[in-house]
Design an enzyme around this catalytic site. Structure first.
Site, PDB file in Angstrom:
ATOM      1  N   LYS A   1      24.605  25.241  44.433  1.00 19.31           N
ATOM      2  CA  LYS A   1      25.595  24.402  44.160  1.00 19.31           C
ATOM      3  C   LYS A   1      26.505  24.411  45.486  1.00 19.31           C
ATOM      4  O   LYS A   1      27.525  23.344  45.540  1.00 19.31           O
ATOM      5  CB  LYS A   1      26.614  25.053  42.982  1.00 19.31           C
TER       6      LYS A   1
HETATM    7  C1  LIG Z   1      23.256  25.091  38.143  1.00 17.68           C
HETATM    8  C2  LIG Z   1      21.978  25.899  38.438  1.00 17.68           C
HETATM    9  C3  LIG Z   1      20.733  25.449  37.749  1.00 17.68           C
HETATM   10  C4  LIG Z   1      20.550  24.102  37.004  1.00 17.68           C
HETATM   11  O1  LIG Z   1      20.824  23.126  38.035  1.00 17.68           O
HETATM   12  P1  LIG Z   1      21.204  21.667  37.165  1.00 17.68           P
HETATM   13  O2  LIG Z   1      21.496  20.607  38.278  1.00 17.68           O
HETATM   14  O3  LIG Z   1      22.310  21.901  36.088  1.00 17.68           O
HETATM   15  O4  LIG Z   1      20.008  21.282  36.568  1.00 17.68           O
HETATM   16  C5  LIG Z   1      19.539  26.232  38.306  1.00 17.68           C
HETATM   17  N1  LIG Z   1      19.592  27.422  38.779  1.00 17.68           N
HETATM   18  C6  LIG Z   1      20.915  27.786  39.308  1.00 17.68           C
HETATM   19  C7  LIG Z   1      20.787  29.137  39.912  1.00 17.68           C
HETATM   20  C8  LIG Z   1      21.860  27.141  39.155  1.00 17.68           C
HETATM   21  O5  LIG Z   1      23.154  27.602  39.475  1.00 17.68           O
END
Ligand SMILES: *Cc1c(COP(=O)(O)O)cnc(C)c1O
Length: 463
Positions: free
Chosen positions: A112
């Site tokens: 993120k």
């Molecule tokens: C947010 C997240 C996901 C999922 O990502 P999306 O974009 O919501 O599909 C998977 N793994 C981790 C560690 C995350 O923080």
């Protein structure tokens, strides 16, 4: 470059406007009116470039005249300056033909950060230019919240409120949200699970009086600017493995369908991606939908990969919009049906279109733990549980003729209990955040109630 809503009833916006707006006023999600193309020569020219230069070239056509080239270059440079790996998104080989794309070298140890660090820069620049201030409210299953707080804390032009499900995030995730002491940061523990937090957030956006009064802005994965930032690493990884002259497949641990949708955009731009595999944990609405054509909400069942404990994958609406030939009225109808009955059926034509691009699989809790154990013992890699879901599904779906890249979405130290239980090894935090467990926490417990949340937010920003 204009952005239009997946439900066809909201005004078209510029990149900067779509970024500041988040959710469209008709309840839809913004998507670019047309998808810019990267030719084979454009992709070949990425070989050997820095991550930042790749980012500039991939994202530039989507930004239109919202930012000048010089400014956009500088904002990208600032965004990734806090990453602790020179490649930003390094590829590591796991097995013959199987690679991990490590997306956890940013400040909060999850992918993120790639989007959030950039939109922190973009928001601050754009709002300062306009002389405006916004109130960012986000809902998180853990990692979005910490990434948003880290990206926006201390900025002048924003307050940031993060709703996280009380008792359902890991201790590292919680501490990353509750320990920053900047006055513009507000961590809110909601009595409910992630889908409820996300539903209250959508309610706030649909309460137009409130939305305008507090100048509400969203940075959840529905924000187009976040999707765009994630498109970049599909290009950097594929170029490293020989694109455009060799096809690559990706497997993506998926919750809200944001990260994998970015891969879909890369493919639409011309990156030769063979398959994009959706990897889910036991909360498998997307896998079931691809298999049966029925998108049906179940109840969320907490797992050891909590950032994927999601039953309504918001960004899936964007993929449906294209699969339905960009028919906003059809999407509106499906979403109303979902709201009223908890499910809808994808048309046969749309389902075939989706299956052309996307594969899918799921990993049970036992399979996830077994994969962590096996990867550590046989491949020398300690995986976070989300990444392990991806690796398991990638192994199930892999075509040996095509290199497979599994996205490593978080650092194992972000989920130390699950990793230790599976492998016997407790992953240590990187040194730069070793004092996380000693810092004082600040958080407010809130009910799952729209009016109470709105009152609290208005009181806080009035101060
Ligand atoms: C947010 C997240 C996901 C999922 O990502 P999306 O974009 O919501 O599909 C998977 N793994 C981790 C560690 C995350 O923080």
């Amino acid at each position: 470059m204009k952005y239009i809503s997946t439900r066809g009833q909201a005004p078209a916006l510029s990149f900067a406007e779509a970024m500041l707006t988040g959710l469209a006023r008709d309840g839809g999600l913004y998507v670019p009116e047309t998808i810019p193309q990267m030719s084979a020569a454009d992709i070949r020219a990425l070989h050997g470039l820095s991550y930042e230069e790749t980012a500039f070239r991939v994202m530039r056509p989507f930004v239109g005249d919202s930012f000048s080239d010089d400014v956009f270059h500088d904002l990208i440079a600032s965004a990734y300056a806090n990453f602790d790996h020179g490649a930003r998104a390094p590829l590591v080989q796991l097995a013959p033909g199987h690679f991990l794309l490590e997306l956890f070298h940013g400040p909060t140890l999850a992918f993120k950060d790639f989007a959030m660090q950039l939109i922190g820069q973009l928001f601050e620049h754009e709002l300062t230019r306009r002389g405006e201030r916004v109130c960012i409210v986000g809902a998180t299953s853990g990692d979005t919240g910490s990434a948003a707080i880290e990206a926006f804390r201390g900025l002048d032009a924003v307050d940031v409120f993060i709703l996280y499900p009380h008792g359902r995030v890991s201790e590292v995730q919680r501490r990353q949200m509750t320990t920053p002491d900047n006055a513009n940061v507000h961590a809110l523990a909601i009595d409910g699970h992630f889908d409820e937090a996300q539903a209250r957030l959508k309610d706030m956006f649909n309460d137009f009086d409130f939305r305008d009064r507090v100048r509400l802005a969203g940075v959840n994965s529905i924000n187009w600017a976040r999707v765009l930032a994630q498109v970049v690493y599909y290009f950097s990884a594929a170029a490293s493995l020989g694109a455009p002259d060799r096809k690559v497949s990706f497997t993506v641990p998926t919750g809200n369908f944001g990260d994998i949708f970015a891969g879909y955009i890369a493919r639409r731009m011309g990156l030769p991606i063979a398959k994009l595999n959706i990897a889910t944990n036991q909360n498998d609405i997307l896998h079931r939908c691809l298999e049966t054509g029925e998108y049906a909400k179940g109840s969320v069942s907490p797992s050891i990969s909590p950032s994927m404990d999601i039953q309504v994958s918001s960004n899936f609406e964007r993929a449906l919009f294209d699969a339905y030939d960009r028919d906003g009225a059809a999407i509106s109808q499906l979403m109303d049906e979902l709201q009223e009955t908890g499910s809808f059926k994808v048309s046969q034509g749309a389902l075939e279109t989706l299956r052309d691009t996307f594969g899918s699989g799921r990993a049970s809790e036992e399979e996830t733990s077994a994969t962590i154990r096996r990867a550590q013992a046989r491949m020398g890699e300690l995986l976070c549980p989300h990444t392990a879901v991806g690796v398991k599904v990638a192994e199930d779906l892999r075509d040996p003729a095509t290199p497979m890249v599994t996205l490593a979405t978080a650092h194992p130290a972000k989920f130390p209990d699950a990793v230790e239980a599976a492998s016997g090894i407790r992953p240590p935090l990187p040194i730069r955040m070793a004092d996380l467990y000693d810092r004082p926490e600040r958080s407010t417990q809130v009910p799952n109630d729209l009016a109470a949340l709105e009152t609290l937010i208005e009181e806080r920003i009035a101060k």
